[in-house]
Design a protein around this motif. Sequence first.
Motif, short mmCIF file in Angstrom:
data_model
loop_
_atom_site.label_atom_id
_atom_site.label_comp_id
_atom_site.label_asym_id
_atom_site.label_seq_id
_atom_site.Cartn_x
_atom_site.Cartn_y
_atom_site.Cartn_z
N GLY A 29 -19.11 -23.13 27.49
CA GLY A 29 -17.67 -23.11 27.70
C GLY A 29 -16.87 -22.64 26.50
O GLY A 29 -15.65 -22.81 26.46
N TRP A 30 -17.55 -22.03 25.53
CA TRP A 30 -16.85 -21.55 24.33
C TRP A 30 -16.66 -20.05 24.43
O TRP A 30 -17.59 -19.32 24.77
N ASN A 31 -15.48 -19.57 24.06
CA ASN A 31 -15.22 -18.14 24.08
C ASN A 31 -15.29 -17.52 22.69
O ASN A 31 -15.04 -16.33 22.51
N THR A 32 -15.66 -18.33 21.71
CA THR A 32 -15.79 -17.86 20.33
C THR A 32 -16.71 -18.83 19.59
O THR A 32 -17.24 -19.78 20.18
N SER A 33 -16.85 -18.63 18.32
CA SER A 33 -17.68 -19.51 17.49
C SER A 33 -17.10 -20.93 17.46
O SER A 33 -15.87 -21.10 17.41
N PRO A 34 -17.97 -21.95 17.46
CA PRO A 34 -17.46 -23.32 17.34
C PRO A 34 -16.70 -23.52 16.04
O PRO A 34 -15.86 -24.40 15.94
N PHE A 35 -16.95 -22.69 15.05
CA PHE A 35 -16.24 -22.81 13.78
C PHE A 35 -14.80 -22.33 13.91
O PHE A 35 -13.95 -22.70 13.10
N ASN A 36 -14.52 -21.50 14.91
CA ASN A 36 -13.13 -21.13 15.21
C ASN A 36 -12.48 -22.17 16.11
O ASN A 36 -11.29 -22.43 16.01
N LEU A 37 -13.27 -22.76 16.99
CA LEU A 37 -12.75 -23.74 17.94
C LEU A 37 -12.45 -25.08 17.28
O LEU A 37 -11.60 -25.82 17.76
N GLN A 38 -13.17 -25.39 16.22
CA GLN A 38 -12.99 -26.65 15.51
C GLN A 38 -12.58 -26.34 14.06
O GLN A 38 -13.44 -26.18 13.19
N PRO A 39 -11.29 -26.21 13.81
CA PRO A 39 -10.81 -25.74 12.50
C PRO A 39 -11.36 -26.52 11.30
O PRO A 39 -11.73 -25.92 10.30
N ALA A 40 -11.45 -27.83 11.39
CA ALA A 40 -11.96 -28.61 10.25
C ALA A 40 -13.41 -28.26 9.99
O ALA A 40 -13.82 -28.07 8.83
N LYS A 41 -14.20 -28.17 11.04
CA LYS A 41 -15.61 -27.79 10.89
C LYS A 41 -15.71 -26.36 10.37
O LYS A 41 -16.57 -26.05 9.54
#
Length: 180
Positions: A29-41
């Motif tokens: 369900g992600w349209n990009t990297s989880p590092f973009n989806l979760q700013p702190a991470k």
Amino acid sequence: MRIEALAADFGVSVAWRPFLLGPIFKKQGWNTSPFNLQPAKGRYMWCDMERQCERYGLPFQMPSPFPQNGLLAARIAFAGRDQPWIGAFSRAVYIAEFGQGLEIEDEALMADLLIEVGAPAKQALADAVSPETKIGLRAAVSEAEKLGIFGAPSFVAPNGALFWGDDRLEQALETVRASA
């Protein structure tokens, strides 16, 4: 960047198995990297990558955009996965993207990197766009999913044990050596 040298130290052989993360992310369900989806991470990841690169003496430059379109590089790597130049090519692509901030979707850049690592650039680029490579890379994504891979770098031992991340490389190699 370190797997081949460390694997040799451990007496372990490496089988490169390129795949694409994008389709795996999309199924989650992600349209990009989880590092973009979760700013702190994401902020932590970039800081950690910079520290790791400094530790290993590697250049680092945050690529823009991120993630980049790595389809051509992945197809080249898949088509050349059993060639003697695959490790050098993979490292060259990493340096181009994360060390120099270059756009790895550029065919001319890929040709230059192939030549740099002693690969037959014209043939490798032709192989990369062949129907067999396209079908094979899709199958590699399916295989990665079946193995439980969710990120890169990932290491799978012959016994099926999955290890994710640079910080697990030694443990992966120890597992392989112990099962040999």
